[in-house]
Design a protein around this motif. Structure first.
Motif, mmCIF file in Angstrom:
data_model
loop_
_atom_site.group_PDB
_atom_site.id
_atom_site.type_symbol
_atom_site.label_atom_id
_atom_site.label_comp_id
_atom_site.label_asym_id
_atom_site.label_seq_id
_atom_site.Cartn_x
_atom_site.Cartn_y
_atom_site.Cartn_z
ATOM 1 N N THR A 118 0.832 -1.206 0.000
ATOM 2 C CA THR A 118 0.000 0.000 0.000
ATOM 3 C C THR A 118 0.865 1.253 0.000
ATOM 4 O O THR A 118 0.582 2.222 -0.720
ATOM 5 C CB THR A 118 -0.933 -0.009 1.229
ATOM 6 N N LEU A 119 1.927 1.245 0.797
ATOM 7 C CA LEU A 119 2.849 2.383 0.837
ATOM 8 C C LEU A 119 3.415 2.681 -0.549
ATOM 9 O O LEU A 119 3.462 3.844 -0.979
ATOM 10 C CB LEU A 119 3.990 2.094 1.810
ATOM 11 N N GLN A 120 3.828 1.651 -1.261
ATOM 12 C CA GLN A 120 4.427 1.864 -2.581
ATOM 13 C C GLN A 120 3.423 2.446 -3.573
ATOM 14 O O GLN A 120 3.775 3.302 -4.395
ATOM 15 C CB GLN A 120 4.991 0.543 -3.108
ATOM 16 N N VAL A 121 2.177 2.001 -3.505
ATOM 17 C CA VAL A 121 1.146 2.571 -4.379
ATOM 18 C C VAL A 121 0.992 4.063 -4.097
ATOM 19 O O VAL A 121 0.948 4.894 -5.015
ATOM 20 C CB VAL A 121 -0.203 1.847 -4.179
ATOM 21 N N ILE A 122 0.937 4.406 -2.822
ATOM 22 C CA ILE A 122 0.794 5.814 -2.438
ATOM 23 C C ILE A 122 2.002 6.622 -2.905
ATOM 24 O O ILE A 122 1.856 7.698 -3.506
ATOM 25 C CB ILE A 122 0.614 5.940 -0.912
ATOM 26 N N GLN A 123 3.196 6.112 -2.632
ATOM 27 C CA GLN A 123 4.414 6.836 -3.020
ATOM 28 C C GLN A 123 4.450 7.117 -4.517
ATOM 29 O O GLN A 123 4.837 8.216 -4.944
ATOM 30 C CB GLN A 123 5.650 6.026 -2.614
ATOM 31 N N GLN A 124 4.042 6.152 -5.310
ATOM 32 C CA GLN A 124 4.114 6.304 -6.763
ATOM 33 C C GLN A 124 3.056 7.270 -7.300
ATOM 34 O O GLN A 124 3.289 7.943 -8.309
ATOM 35 C CB GLN A 124 3.947 4.932 -7.434
ATOM 36 N N LEU A 125 1.901 7.347 -6.631
ATOM 37 C CA LEU A 125 0.803 8.155 -7.176
ATOM 38 C C LEU A 125 0.640 9.526 -6.525
ATOM 39 O O LEU A 125 -0.101 10.365 -7.040
ATOM 40 C CB LEU A 125 -0.518 7.380 -7.068
ATOM 41 N N VAL A 126 1.333 9.772 -5.432
ATOM 42 C CA VAL A 126 1.223 11.082 -4.781
ATOM 43 C C VAL A 126 1.583 12.243 -5.717
ATOM 44 O O VAL A 126 0.899 13.279 -5.699
ATOM 45 C CB VAL A 126 2.061 11.122 -3.483
ATOM 46 N N ILE A 159 -3.068 -2.173 12.082
ATOM 47 C CA ILE A 159 -2.644 -1.168 13.060
ATOM 48 C C ILE A 159 -1.437 -0.400 12.516
ATOM 49 O O ILE A 159 -1.352 0.827 12.625
ATOM 50 C CB ILE A 159 -2.312 -1.829 14.411
ATOM 51 N N ALA A 160 -0.509 -1.137 11.904
ATOM 52 C CA ALA A 160 0.655 -0.488 11.289
ATOM 53 C C ALA A 160 0.218 0.430 10.148
ATOM 54 O O ALA A 160 0.756 1.537 9.986
ATOM 55 C CB ALA A 160 1.628 -1.543 10.777
ATOM 56 N N LEU A 161 -0.756 -0.022 9.367
ATOM 57 C CA LEU A 161 -1.259 0.805 8.271
ATOM 58 C C LEU A 161 -1.857 2.104 8.806
ATOM 59 O O LEU A 161 -1.642 3.177 8.230
ATOM 60 C CB LEU A 161 -2.303 0.034 7.464
ATOM 61 N N ASN A 162 -2.575 2.020 9.919
ATOM 62 C CA ASN A 162 -3.138 3.239 10.511
ATOM 63 C C ASN A 162 -2.040 4.223 10.894
ATOM 64 O O ASN A 162 -2.169 5.437 10.690
ATOM 65 C CB ASN A 162 -3.973 2.887 11.743
ATOM 66 N N GLY A 163 -0.955 3.697 11.457
ATOM 67 C CA GLY A 163 0.173 4.565 11.799
ATOM 68 C C GLY A 163 0.777 5.211 10.570
ATOM 69 O O GLY A 163 1.136 6.400 10.576
ATOM 70 N N LEU A 164 0.891 4.437 9.501
ATOM 71 C CA LEU A 164 1.421 4.959 8.244
ATOM 72 C C LEU A 164 0.523 6.057 7.693
ATOM 73 O O LEU A 164 0.998 7.125 7.273
ATOM 74 C CB LEU A 164 1.549 3.819 7.232
ATOM 75 N N ILE A 165 -0.779 5.807 7.688
ATOM 76 C CA ILE A 165 -1.745 6.797 7.203
ATOM 77 C C ILE A 165 -1.570 8.118 7.948
ATOM 78 O O ILE A 165 -1.505 9.198 7.339
ATOM 79 C CB ILE A 165 -3.189 6.273 7.395
ATOM 80 N N GLN A 166 -1.474 8.046 9.262
ATOM 81 C CA GLN A 166 -1.412 9.273 10.051
ATOM 82 C C GLN A 166 -0.068 9.976 9.904
ATOM 83 O O GLN A 166 -0.007 11.213 9.933
ATOM 84 C CB GLN A 166 -1.756 8.958 11.505
#
Length: 241
Positions: A118-126, A159-166
């Motif tokens: 999920t992080l990589q998708v976000i990084q590429q599309l931001v 839970i880790a994803l929530n931390g990443l989101i924030q």
């Protein structure tokens, strides 16, 4: 016409949300793992009354960095006006396995997809999303524990994803970026990911889809929020003291 990319668009919540977004008038980009998934999903959408010219797809596997890069590169080139990214795809692991019986490899597997993919998708599309007002919506889980819901590898990854989101939300706030990122915990939903579990606390994908749409289009700034299906804020970032 606004555009949305939905990962895991071929089944469950992803498919239901894709239908609803398309019926609302958005151009939908299906994030799926195979051409067969893409074909079947398009057929389902067209049978539901959606214009085939309103649909595109990309092949994306969140456990494959090259796949993510290729898919997001296509979206950036062909759909630079992307407004909405829905990170729905994920894996559950063994939801019945006790916490200490779950192996490091099993924790790593859910982490690789649900967090790092999920992080990589976000990084590429931001870079695309920062060009205009946009949203990044992540299907997530609660920060709290309950004896009635404890799928260890899955819950820890969410839970880790929530931390990443924030953490990303704080960056967007500091940069004054025109992007908001938040998580939605849909609650118990009967889907393939939980072997179509039913019961008192479970809901249908149709019910979940309606609740998700209400949050996505409520007009509120949810940057940094983890939102429950009832639209109550489970966790939020305090941007001001």
């Amino acid at each position: 016409m606004k555009k949305a990319l939905i990962t895991g668009a071929n089944r469950g919540i992803g498919l239901e949300l894709t239908k609803r977004l398309a019926h609302k008038g958005l151009f939908v980009i299906l994030g799926v793992r195979t051409e067969a998934h893409a074909t079947r999903t398009k057929q389902t959408l067209v049978a539901d009354g959606i214009d085939p010219d309103q649909i595109d797809h990309v092949l994306i596997d969140l456990n494959d960095a090259d796949s993510i890069k290729k898919a997001t590169g296509y979206v950036a080139e062909k759909h630079p006006d992307l407004d909405l990214l829905v990170n729905n795809a994920g894996i559950a692991g063994d939801m019945q396995k006790a916490t200490l019986a779950t192996t490091p490899a099993e924790y790593q597997a859910t982490w690789n997809v649900n967090v790092l993919g999920t992080l990589q998708v976000i990084q590429q599309l931001v870079p695309v999303l920062k060009k205009h007002q946009s949203q990044i919506v992540n299907l997530s889980g609660p920060n709290f524990a309950t004896p009635f819901y404890n799928p260890a590898a899955y819950r820890v990854s969410k839970i880790a994803l929530n931390g990443l989101i924030q953490s990303i939300a704080i960056d967007f706030y500091n940069e004054k970026a025109p992007v908001e990122i938040y998580g939605i915990f849909p609650g118990g939903v009967t889907t393939d990911i939980n072997n179509n579990r039913t019961g008192k606390f479970m809901k249908t994908v149709q019910e979940a889809g309606e609740q998700l749409m209400a949050i996505i289009f409520d007009g509120k700034d949810h940057n940094g929020d983890i939102v429950g299906a009832d639209q109550k804020i489970i966790s939020a970032v305090k941007f001001t003291m």
